[in-house]
Design a protein around this motif. Structure first.
Motif, PDB file in Angstrom:
ATOM      1  N   ARG A 103     -49.117  46.233  -4.812  1.00 33.72           N
ATOM      2  CA  ARG A 103     -48.488  47.306  -5.562  1.00 33.72           C
ATOM      3  C   ARG A 103     -49.086  48.635  -5.113  1.00 33.72           C
ATOM      4  NH1 ARG A 103     -48.897  42.846  -8.830  1.00 33.72           N
ATOM      5  NH2 ARG A 103     -47.094  42.379 -10.161  1.00 33.72           N
ATOM      6  N   VAL A 104     -48.223  49.589  -4.810  1.00 33.55           N
ATOM      7  CA  VAL A 104     -48.681  50.892  -4.332  1.00 33.55           C
ATOM      8  C   VAL A 104     -48.117  51.973  -5.245  1.00 33.55           C
ATOM      9  CG1 VAL A 104     -48.682  52.530  -2.420  1.00 33.55           C
ATOM     10  CG2 VAL A 104     -48.807  50.070  -1.949  1.00 33.55           C
ATOM     11  N   PHE A 105     -49.009  52.801  -5.766  1.00 31.07           N
ATOM     12  CA  PHE A 105     -48.617  53.947  -6.609  1.00 31.07           C
ATOM     13  C   PHE A 105     -49.127  55.208  -5.922  1.00 31.07           C
ATOM     14  CE2 PHE A 105     -49.616  57.125  -9.818  1.00 31.07           C
ATOM     15  CZ  PHE A 105     -48.439  57.177 -10.550  1.00 31.07           C
ATOM     16  N   TYR A 106     -48.230  56.162  -5.692  1.00 32.79           N
ATOM     17  CA  TYR A 106     -48.623  57.431  -5.078  1.00 32.79           C
ATOM     18  C   TYR A 106     -48.298  58.578  -6.016  1.00 32.79           C
ATOM     19  CZ  TYR A 106     -48.753  61.557  -2.147  1.00 32.79           C
ATOM     20  OH  TYR A 106     -49.045  62.803  -1.650  1.00 32.79           O
ATOM     21  N   SER A 107     -49.301  59.394  -6.327  1.00 38.12           N
ATOM     22  CA  SER A 107     -49.139  60.576  -7.174  1.00 38.12           C
ATOM     23  C   SER A 107     -48.993  61.801  -6.292  1.00 38.12           C
ATOM     24  CB  SER A 107     -50.340  60.740  -8.105  1.00 38.12           C
ATOM     25  OG  SER A 107     -50.318  62.024  -8.714  1.00 38.12           O
ATOM     26  N   ARG A 108     -47.844  62.471  -6.401  1.00 34.12           N
ATOM     27  CA  ARG A 108     -47.652  63.699  -5.623  1.00 34.12           C
ATOM     28  C   ARG A 108     -48.526  64.831  -6.149  1.00 34.12           C
ATOM     29  NH1 ARG A 108     -42.733  61.132  -5.632  1.00 34.12           N
ATOM     30  NH2 ARG A 108     -41.757  60.920  -3.573  1.00 34.12           N
ATOM     31  N   ALA A 109     -48.731  64.861  -7.456  1.00 36.63           N
ATOM     32  CA  ALA A 109     -49.537  65.938  -8.038  1.00 36.63           C
ATOM     33  C   ALA A 109     -50.990  65.851  -7.583  1.00 36.63           C
ATOM     34  CB  ALA A 109     -49.444  65.898  -9.557  1.00 36.63           C
ATOM     35  N   LEU A 110     -51.545  64.639  -7.559  1.00 36.43           N
ATOM     36  CA  LEU A 110     -52.944  64.447  -7.179  1.00 36.43           C
ATOM     37  C   LEU A 110     -53.114  64.199  -5.680  1.00 36.43           C
ATOM     38  CD1 LEU A 110     -54.096  62.118 -10.104  1.00 36.43           C
ATOM     39  CD2 LEU A 110     -54.418  64.597  -9.898  1.00 36.43           C
ATOM     40  N   ASP A 111     -52.039  63.859  -4.996  1.00 29.31           N
ATOM     41  CA  ASP A 111     -52.071  63.479  -3.587  1.00 29.31           C
ATOM     42  C   ASP A 111     -53.069  62.338  -3.365  1.00 29.31           C
ATOM     43  OD1 ASP A 111     -51.348  63.489  -0.909  1.00 29.31           O
ATOM     44  OD2 ASP A 111     -52.871  64.965  -0.357  1.00 29.31           O
ATOM     45  N   VAL A 112     -52.908  61.275  -4.150  1.00 27.70           N
ATOM     46  CA  VAL A 112     -53.713  60.068  -3.985  1.00 27.70           C
ATOM     47  C   VAL A 112     -52.797  58.857  -4.112  1.00 27.70           C
ATOM     48  CG1 VAL A 112     -55.831  61.129  -4.867  1.00 27.70           C
ATOM     49  CG2 VAL A 112     -54.343  59.860  -6.420  1.00 27.70           C
ATOM     50  N   ALA A 113     -53.198  57.768  -3.458  1.00 23.11           N
ATOM     51  CA  ALA A 113     -52.496  56.496  -3.578  1.00 23.11           C
ATOM     52  C   ALA A 113     -53.442  55.454  -4.159  1.00 23.11           C
ATOM     53  CB  ALA A 113     -51.983  56.034  -2.220  1.00 23.11           C
ATOM     54  N   ILE A 114     -52.890  54.578  -4.986  1.00 24.48           N
ATOM     55  CA  ILE A 114     -53.614  53.411  -5.483  1.00 24.48           C
ATOM     56  C   ILE A 114     -52.927  52.177  -4.908  1.00 24.48           C
ATOM     57  CG2 ILE A 114     -54.320  52.057  -7.497  1.00 24.48           C
ATOM     58  CD1 ILE A 114     -55.729  54.667  -7.444  1.00 24.48           C
ATOM     59  N   VAL A 115     -53.697  51.319  -4.240  1.00 20.09           N
ATOM     60  CA  VAL A 115     -53.167  50.084  -3.675  1.00 20.09           C
ATOM     61  C   VAL A 115     -53.816  48.922  -4.424  1.00 20.09           C
ATOM     62  CG1 VAL A 115     -52.914  48.679  -1.602  1.00 20.09           C
ATOM     63  CG2 VAL A 115     -52.891  51.185  -1.432  1.00 20.09           C
ATOM     64  N   GLY A 201     -63.197  33.701  -2.363  1.00 20.80           N
ATOM     65  CA  GLY A 201     -62.755  33.045  -3.586  1.00 20.80           C
ATOM     66  C   GLY A 201     -61.332  32.555  -3.447  1.00 20.80           C
ATOM     67  N   SER A 202     -60.796  32.004  -4.533  1.00 24.00           N
ATOM     68  CA  SER A 202     -59.402  31.571  -4.550  1.00 24.00           C
ATOM     69  C   SER A 202     -58.505  32.586  -5.256  1.00 24.00           C
ATOM     70  CB  SER A 202     -59.269  30.202  -5.226  1.00 24.00           C
ATOM     71  OG  SER A 202     -59.813  30.236  -6.534  1.00 24.00           O
ATOM     72  N   HIS A 203     -59.104  33.491  -6.033  1.00 18.49           N
ATOM     73  CA  HIS A 203     -58.381  34.590  -6.670  1.00 18.49           C
ATOM     74  C   HIS A 203     -59.152  35.881  -6.367  1.00 18.49           C
ATOM     75  CE1 HIS A 203     -56.842  31.125  -8.882  1.00 18.49           C
ATOM     76  NE2 HIS A 203     -55.807  31.861  -9.219  1.00 18.49           N
ATOM     77  N   VAL A 204     -58.571  36.719  -5.543  1.00 11.65           N
ATOM     78  CA  VAL A 204     -59.236  37.944  -5.094  1.00 11.65           C
ATOM     79  C   VAL A 204     -58.342  39.127  -5.435  1.00 11.65           C
ATOM     80  CG1 VAL A 204     -59.958  39.236  -3.049  1.00 11.65           C
ATOM     81  CG2 VAL A 204     -60.544  36.817  -3.250  1.00 11.65           C
ATOM     82  N   ARG A 205     -58.970  40.221  -5.900  1.00 11.11           N
ATOM     83  CA  ARG A 205     -58.212  41.431  -6.201  1.00 11.11           C
ATOM     84  C   ARG A 205     -58.930  42.644  -5.622  1.00 11.11           C
ATOM     85  NH1 ARG A 205     -56.760  44.221 -12.082  1.00 11.11           N
ATOM     86  NH2 ARG A 205     -55.115  45.596 -11.289  1.00 11.11           N
ATOM     87  N   TYR A 206     -58.158  43.488  -4.961  1.00 12.52           N
ATOM     88  CA  TYR A 206     -58.622  44.792  -4.493  1.00 12.52           C
ATOM     89  C   TYR A 206     -57.822  45.856  -5.240  1.00 12.52           C
ATOM     90  CZ  TYR A 206     -60.175  42.253  -0.230  1.00 12.52           C
ATOM     91  OH  TYR A 206     -60.744  41.384   0.670  1.00 12.52           O
ATOM     92  N   VAL A 207     -58.519  46.839  -5.772  1.00 14.73           N
ATOM     93  CA  VAL A 207     -57.861  48.033  -6.316  1.00 14.73           C
ATOM     94  C   VAL A 207     -58.444  49.210  -5.548  1.00 14.73           C
ATOM     95  CG1 VAL A 207     -57.325  49.407  -8.341  1.00 14.73           C
ATOM     96  CG2 VAL A 207     -57.640  46.934  -8.578  1.00 14.73           C
ATOM     97  N   THR A 208     -57.647  49.795  -4.683  1.00 14.82           N
ATOM     98  CA  THR A 208     -58.139  50.733  -3.680  1.00 14.82           C
ATOM     99  C   THR A 208     -57.534  52.109  -3.892  1.00 14.82           C
ATOM    100  OG1 THR A 208     -58.192  48.874  -2.122  1.00 14.82           O
ATOM    101  CG2 THR A 208     -58.457  51.086  -1.209  1.00 14.82           C
ATOM    102  N   LEU A 209     -58.398  53.108  -4.019  1.00 10.77           N
ATOM    103  CA  LEU A 209     -57.979  54.504  -4.079  1.00 10.77           C
ATOM    104  C   LEU A 209     -58.018  55.087  -2.677  1.00 10.77           C
ATOM    105  CD1 LEU A 209     -57.491  57.220  -5.722  1.00 10.77           C
ATOM    106  CD2 LEU A 209     -59.973  57.503  -5.590  1.00 10.77           C
TER     107      LEU A 209
END
Length: 227
Positions: A103-115, A201-209
Motif C-alpha cells: 500500500r502506497v500513500f503519497y501526501s502532496r502537502a507534505l511531499d512524503v510517501a508511506i509504503v 519470519g513468516s509474517h513480515v511488515r515494513y512501514v517505510t517513510l
C-alpha cells in the motif's frame, strides 16, 4: 524541477518483454531520479541479464531462495486520487509460497510517501525490501533507515522504517550474489548502491517513510506511529 513523481508497477504478467517487477516503485524528485529502475541492460540471457529482469533488481520485496516468477498478475486492490493525496493498494503471489500486499500513500502537502509492505510466507524465511539508488549515491545508514547521499545533487531522500527495523545491507556491483547494478545504455552495467532491509519470519511488515530531501539534515520529526 522540484516536482515529485512516483511510479508503481501492477497489472497482467509479462508476455514477451518486460521485467519481473511486481509492485516495484520508483521516485523522481528535485530534478533527477532517486529510487531507480535498473534499466534494460541487454537481450543476451547471461546471468547478469537474468538478474536485471528479476524482482531483486527492483524496488520491491524479495525472499531468499524463492525468486519472483514471470507468471501471475499483480492486482490493483484500491486506488484513490485527490488534490491532497494519492493512495494505491496492490497484491500479488508471484513469489512461490509468498503473499505480498503493498500500500502506497503519497501526501502532496507534505511531499512524503508511506509504503506499507505486508509479506506472508508459508515458512519462516529471510525477506528483503530493496531500494536501488543512483550510481553516484553514497547511502548513509542511520538508526531507523538511510539517507541516499548523492554528493553535489539535490535529488536525495530519506528512507526510514517506522515499524520493525531490520538490518540494512548496502551492496554495490556484486557478482556473488549479483546485486547493485544499473544500466543507462544498452550492454553497459554500472555498479550502483542497493540497500536491502532484511527481516526474517513468516509474517513480515515494513512501514517505510520516503521523504525527498536535498539536505541531509532532517527538517521533519515523527511524533508518533500507530499500527
Amino acid at each position: 524541477i522540484d516536482e515529485t513523481a512516483l511510479s508503481l508497477h501492477f497489472g497482467p504478467a509479462r508476455r514477451f518483454h518486460g521485467h519481473v517487477d511486481a509492485a516495484a516503485l520508483t521516485m523522481y524528485a528535485h530534478g533527477d531520479r532517486i529510487l531507480m529502475d535498473p534499466g534494460l541492460y541487454r537481450y543476451r540471457n547471461d546471468a547478469l541479464r537474468l538478474w536485471f529482469k528479476s524482482g531483486a533488481a527492483h524496488n520491491t520485496i524479495a525472499v531468499d531462495g524463492s525468486p519472483m516468477r514471470p507468471e501471475g498478475a499483480t492486482r490493483l486492490l484500491a486506488w484513490r486520487d485527490t488534490p491532497e493525496w494519492t493512495y494505491v493498494a496492490l497484491a500479488h503471489q508471484k513469489i512461490p509460497g509468498v503473499a505480498h500486499q503493498r500500500r502506497v500513500f503519497y501526501s502532496r502537502a507534505l511531499d512524503v510517501a508511506i509504503v506499507d509492505d505486508r509479506v506472508e510466507v508459508d515458512r519462516a524465511s529471510t525477506v528483503r525490501q530493496w531500494w536501488h539508488l543512483h550510481p553516484e549515491a553514497r547511502p548513509r545508514i542511520v538508526r531507523d533507515g538511510f539517507y541516499t547521499g548523492r554528493p553535489g545533487s539535490r535529488a536525495n531522500a530519506w528512507v526510514v522504517q517506522l515499524a520493525d527495523r531490520g538490518p540494512h545491507d548496502v551492496v554495490r556491483g556484486s557478482m556473488r550474489p549479483i546485486q547493485g547494478w544499473i544500466s543507462f545504455a544498452y550492454g553497459k552495467a554500472v555498479p550502483a548502491p542497493a540497500v536491502g532491509v532484511r527481516m526474517s519470519g513468516s509474517h513480515v511488515r515494513y512501514v517505510t517513510l520516503i521523504a525527498p530531501s536535498p539536505d541531509a539534515q532532517r527538517s521533519w520529526t515523527i511524533r508518533s506511529f500507530t499500527e
